[in-house]
Design a protein around this motif. Structure first.
Motif, PDB file in Angstrom:
ATOM      1  N   GLN A  67       0.829  -1.204   0.000  1.00 35.03           N
ATOM      2  CA  GLN A  67       0.000   0.000   0.000  1.00 35.03           C
ATOM      3  C   GLN A  67       0.867   1.261   0.000  1.00 35.03           C
ATOM      4  O   GLN A  67       0.599   2.205  -0.738  1.00 35.03           O
ATOM      5  CB  GLN A  67      -0.924   0.009   1.226  1.00 35.03           C
ATOM      6  CG  GLN A  67      -1.994  -1.052   1.194  1.00 35.03           C
ATOM      7  CD  GLN A  67      -2.714  -1.169   2.523  1.00 35.03           C
ATOM      8  OE1 GLN A  67      -2.191  -0.823   3.578  1.00 35.03           O
ATOM      9  NE2 GLN A  67      -3.948  -1.684   2.477  1.00 35.03           N
ATOM     10  N   ARG A  68       1.868   1.247   0.853  1.00 29.27           N
ATOM     11  CA  ARG A  68       2.774   2.400   0.951  1.00 29.27           C
ATOM     12  C   ARG A  68       3.482   2.634  -0.373  1.00 29.27           C
ATOM     13  O   ARG A  68       3.571   3.768  -0.855  1.00 29.27           O
ATOM     14  CB  ARG A  68       3.779   2.170   2.081  1.00 29.27           C
ATOM     15  CG  ARG A  68       4.415   3.427   2.578  1.00 29.27           C
ATOM     16  CD  ARG A  68       5.268   3.206   3.813  1.00 29.27           C
ATOM     17  NE  ARG A  68       6.402   2.345   3.536  1.00 29.27           N
ATOM     18  CZ  ARG A  68       6.565   1.115   4.015  1.00 29.27           C
ATOM     19  NH1 ARG A  68       5.675   0.589   4.820  1.00 29.27           N
ATOM     20  NH2 ARG A  68       7.630   0.411   3.706  1.00 29.27           N
ATOM     21  N   THR A  69       3.946   1.578  -1.006  1.00 24.76           N
ATOM     22  CA  THR A  69       4.630   1.700  -2.294  1.00 24.76           C
ATOM     23  C   THR A  69       3.699   2.277  -3.350  1.00 24.76           C
ATOM     24  O   THR A  69       4.093   3.158  -4.119  1.00 24.76           O
ATOM     25  CB  THR A  69       5.177   0.333  -2.743  1.00 24.76           C
ATOM     26  OG1 THR A  69       6.098  -0.139  -1.757  1.00 24.76           O
ATOM     27  CG2 THR A  69       5.873   0.426  -4.079  1.00 24.76           C
ATOM     28  N   LEU A  70       2.457   1.814  -3.375  1.00 27.31           N
ATOM     29  CA  LEU A  70       1.489   2.322  -4.351  1.00 27.31           C
ATOM     30  C   LEU A  70       1.227   3.817  -4.140  1.00 27.31           C
ATOM     31  O   LEU A  70       1.218   4.596  -5.101  1.00 27.31           O
ATOM     32  CB  LEU A  70       0.185   1.537  -4.261  1.00 27.31           C
ATOM     33  CG  LEU A  70      -0.886   1.914  -5.273  1.00 27.31           C
ATOM     34  CD1 LEU A  70      -0.410   1.618  -6.693  1.00 27.31           C
ATOM     35  CD2 LEU A  70      -2.163   1.160  -4.983  1.00 27.31           C
ATOM     36  N   LEU A  78       2.488  11.870  -9.829  1.00 32.41           N
ATOM     37  CA  LEU A  78       1.714  13.108  -9.869  1.00 32.41           C
ATOM     38  C   LEU A  78       2.640  14.324  -9.796  1.00 32.41           C
ATOM     39  O   LEU A  78       2.445  15.303 -10.515  1.00 32.41           O
ATOM     40  CB  LEU A  78       0.701  13.127  -8.726  1.00 32.41           C
ATOM     41  CG  LEU A  78      -0.387  14.187  -8.773  1.00 32.41           C
ATOM     42  CD1 LEU A  78      -1.167  14.138 -10.084  1.00 32.41           C
ATOM     43  CD2 LEU A  78      -1.333  14.020  -7.593  1.00 32.41           C
ATOM     44  N   SER A  79       3.679  14.235  -8.984  1.00 36.64           N
ATOM     45  CA  SER A  79       4.660  15.313  -8.892  1.00 36.64           C
ATOM     46  C   SER A  79       5.384  15.519 -10.221  1.00 36.64           C
ATOM     47  O   SER A  79       5.553  16.656 -10.676  1.00 36.64           O
ATOM     48  CB  SER A  79       5.676  15.000  -7.788  1.00 36.64           C
ATOM     49  OG  SER A  79       6.682  15.966  -7.743  1.00 36.64           O
ATOM     50  N   GLY A 115      -5.963  13.061  -9.400  1.00 37.25           N
ATOM     51  CA  GLY A 115      -4.897  12.394  -8.645  1.00 37.25           C
ATOM     52  C   GLY A 115      -5.092  12.513  -7.150  1.00 37.25           C
ATOM     53  O   GLY A 115      -4.900  11.549  -6.395  1.00 37.25           O
ATOM     54  N   THR A 116      -5.497  13.686  -6.694  1.00 30.66           N
ATOM     55  CA  THR A 116      -5.709  13.904  -5.267  1.00 30.66           C
ATOM     56  C   THR A 116      -6.910  13.099  -4.771  1.00 30.66           C
ATOM     57  O   THR A 116      -6.855  12.481  -3.699  1.00 30.66           O
ATOM     58  CB  THR A 116      -5.921  15.402  -4.983  1.00 30.66           C
ATOM     59  OG1 THR A 116      -4.785  16.118  -5.481  1.00 30.66           O
ATOM     60  CG2 THR A 116      -6.080  15.676  -3.513  1.00 30.66           C
ATOM     61  N   ILE A 117      -7.985  13.096  -5.539  1.00 28.46           N
ATOM     62  CA  ILE A 117      -9.176  12.324  -5.151  1.00 28.46           C
ATOM     63  C   ILE A 117      -8.858  10.834  -5.106  1.00 28.46           C
ATOM     64  O   ILE A 117      -9.266  10.129  -4.175  1.00 28.46           O
ATOM     65  CB  ILE A 117     -10.350  12.629  -6.115  1.00 28.46           C
ATOM     66  CG1 ILE A 117     -10.840  14.060  -5.891  1.00 28.46           C
ATOM     67  CG2 ILE A 117     -11.479  11.630  -5.942  1.00 28.46           C
ATOM     68  CD1 ILE A 117     -11.780  14.570  -6.962  1.00 28.46           C
ATOM     69  N   ALA A 118      -8.116  10.345  -6.092  1.00 30.71           N
ATOM     70  CA  ALA A 118      -7.753   8.918  -6.106  1.00 30.71           C
ATOM     71  C   ALA A 118      -6.886   8.566  -4.899  1.00 30.71           C
ATOM     72  O   ALA A 118      -7.117   7.538  -4.240  1.00 30.71           O
ATOM     73  CB  ALA A 118      -7.026   8.577  -7.406  1.00 30.71           C
ATOM     74  N   GLY A 119      -5.902   9.403  -4.587  1.00 32.44           N
ATOM     75  CA  GLY A 119      -5.055   9.145  -3.426  1.00 32.44           C
ATOM     76  C   GLY A 119      -5.825   9.191  -2.122  1.00 32.44           C
ATOM     77  O   GLY A 119      -5.635   8.347  -1.230  1.00 32.44           O
ATOM     78  N   ALA A 121      -9.080   8.647  -1.756  1.00 29.97           N
ATOM     79  CA  ALA A 121      -9.995   7.493  -1.717  1.00 29.97           C
ATOM     80  C   ALA A 121      -9.255   6.215  -1.311  1.00 29.97           C
ATOM     81  O   ALA A 121      -9.742   5.450  -0.484  1.00 29.97           O
ATOM     82  CB  ALA A 121     -10.659   7.316  -3.075  1.00 29.97           C
ATOM     83  N   LEU A 122      -8.073   6.000  -1.885  1.00 28.35           N
ATOM     84  CA  LEU A 122      -7.287   4.825  -1.510  1.00 28.35           C
ATOM     85  C   LEU A 122      -6.886   4.866  -0.040  1.00 28.35           C
ATOM     86  O   LEU A 122      -6.979   3.860   0.678  1.00 28.35           O
ATOM     87  CB  LEU A 122      -6.027   4.727  -2.368  1.00 28.35           C
ATOM     88  CG  LEU A 122      -6.168   4.110  -3.745  1.00 28.35           C
ATOM     89  CD1 LEU A 122      -4.844   4.194  -4.508  1.00 28.35           C
ATOM     90  CD2 LEU A 122      -6.617   2.667  -3.640  1.00 28.35           C
ATOM     91  N   THR A 123      -6.460   6.032   0.415  1.00 31.04           N
ATOM     92  CA  THR A 123      -6.028   6.169   1.797  1.00 31.04           C
ATOM     93  C   THR A 123      -7.194   5.903   2.751  1.00 31.04           C
ATOM     94  O   THR A 123      -7.046   5.165   3.742  1.00 31.04           O
ATOM     95  CB  THR A 123      -5.466   7.572   2.046  1.00 31.04           C
ATOM     96  OG1 THR A 123      -4.373   7.779   1.145  1.00 31.04           O
ATOM     97  CG2 THR A 123      -4.963   7.743   3.466  1.00 31.04           C
ATOM     98  N   LEU A 124      -8.349   6.486   2.456  1.00 33.46           N
ATOM     99  CA  LEU A 124      -9.528   6.239   3.311  1.00 33.46           C
ATOM    100  C   LEU A 124      -9.928   4.769   3.293  1.00 33.46           C
ATOM    101  O   LEU A 124     -10.286   4.200   4.339  1.00 33.46           O
ATOM    102  CB  LEU A 124     -10.695   7.104   2.846  1.00 33.46           C
ATOM    103  CG  LEU A 124     -10.636   8.572   3.248  1.00 33.46           C
ATOM    104  CD1 LEU A 124     -11.782   9.347   2.615  1.00 33.46           C
ATOM    105  CD2 LEU A 124     -10.677   8.707   4.763  1.00 33.46           C
ATOM    106  N   ARG A 125      -9.876   4.164   2.135  1.00 36.74           N
ATOM    107  CA  ARG A 125     -10.249   2.737   2.020  1.00 36.74           C
ATOM    108  C   ARG A 125      -9.339   1.862   2.874  1.00 36.74           C
ATOM    109  O   ARG A 125      -9.790   0.918   3.506  1.00 36.74           O
ATOM    110  CB  ARG A 125     -10.178   2.318   0.538  1.00 36.74           C
ATOM    111  CG  ARG A 125     -10.314   0.861   0.268  1.00 36.74           C
ATOM    112  CD  ARG A 125     -11.744   0.392   0.547  1.00 36.74           C
ATOM    113  NE  ARG A 125     -11.901  -1.011   0.265  1.00 36.74           N
ATOM    114  CZ  ARG A 125     -11.945  -1.965   1.197  1.00 36.74           C
ATOM    115  NH1 ARG A 125     -11.870  -1.655   2.451  1.00 36.74           N
ATOM    116  NH2 ARG A 125     -12.097  -3.212   0.843  1.00 36.74           N
ATOM    117  N   TRP A 126      -8.064   2.187   2.892  1.00 36.18           N
ATOM    118  CA  TRP A 126      -7.116   1.366   3.643  1.00 36.18           C
ATOM    119  C   TRP A 126      -7.098   1.690   5.136  1.00 36.18           C
ATOM    120  O   TRP A 126      -6.781   0.826   5.959  1.00 36.18           O
ATOM    121  CB  TRP A 126      -5.719   1.514   3.068  1.00 36.18           C
ATOM    122  CG  TRP A 126      -5.562   0.881   1.721  1.00 36.18           C
ATOM    123  CD1 TRP A 126      -6.248  -0.175   1.228  1.00 36.18           C
ATOM    124  CD2 TRP A 126      -4.670   1.284   0.686  1.00 36.18           C
ATOM    125  NE1 TRP A 126      -5.844  -0.471  -0.042  1.00 36.18           N
ATOM    126  CE2 TRP A 126      -4.869   0.412  -0.395  1.00 36.18           C
ATOM    127  CE3 TRP A 126      -3.733   2.290   0.565  1.00 36.18           C
ATOM    128  CZ2 TRP A 126      -4.151   0.519  -1.588  1.00 36.18           C
ATOM    129  CZ3 TRP A 126      -3.023   2.403  -0.608  1.00 36.18           C
ATOM    130  CH2 TRP A 126      -3.232   1.523  -1.680  1.00 36.18           C
TER     131      TRP A 126
END
Length: 129
Positions: A67-70, A78-79, A115-119, A121-126
């Motif tokens: 997860q951290r790597t992703l 994104l940067s 990109g921000t929304i995807a990040g 969403a993933l963070t909240l999911r995990w």
């Protein structure tokens, strides 16, 4: 002697003229505003880069390694996209100013938003059970 030389202005080197395209020198205020906007995009890209470094360094117990790597790779990509897009946008606006053309549509805004929304969403999911 051309008009620029008579006014005390030095002609730009050929590669710079090619890069900027033809047209007239714009009002310096517009060029400087364009540069400030470019620098704001670069600051945002640097913040994303810093976030990726911080996530890799300090989130070892929070996320699994995969997860951290992703998340880190997503922030780094994104940067990079933002940095390249900021340069492209600065150049596009500079050319439009010189040619008195309409300014280009800011494509970086939806890229950064998605990109921000995807990040997020993933963070909240995990993080949430």
């Amino acid at each position: 002697m051309n008009d620029d030389t008579q006014r005390g202005l030095h002609p730009r080197p050929a590669p710079v003229r090619l890069l900027l395209g033809g047209g007239e020198e714009p009002d310096p205020r517009f060029t400087l505003a364009n540069e400030r906007t470019y620098l704001a995009w670069i600051r945002t890209a640097l913040a994303l880069l810093g976030g990726a470094i911080a996530l890799e360094s300090f989130a070892v117990g929070v996320f699994s390694a995969a997860q951290r790597t992703l998340l880190v790779i997503g922030l780094l990509l994104l940067s990079a996209v933002l940095s390249i897009g900021a340069c492209w946008r600065w150049l596009s606006i500079e050319r439009a100013l010189r040619q008195s053309a309409p300014l280009p549509v800011p494509l970086l805004v939806p890229v950064l938003s998605v990109g921000t929304i995807a990040g997020a969403a993933l963070t909240l999911r995990w993080l949430l059970p």
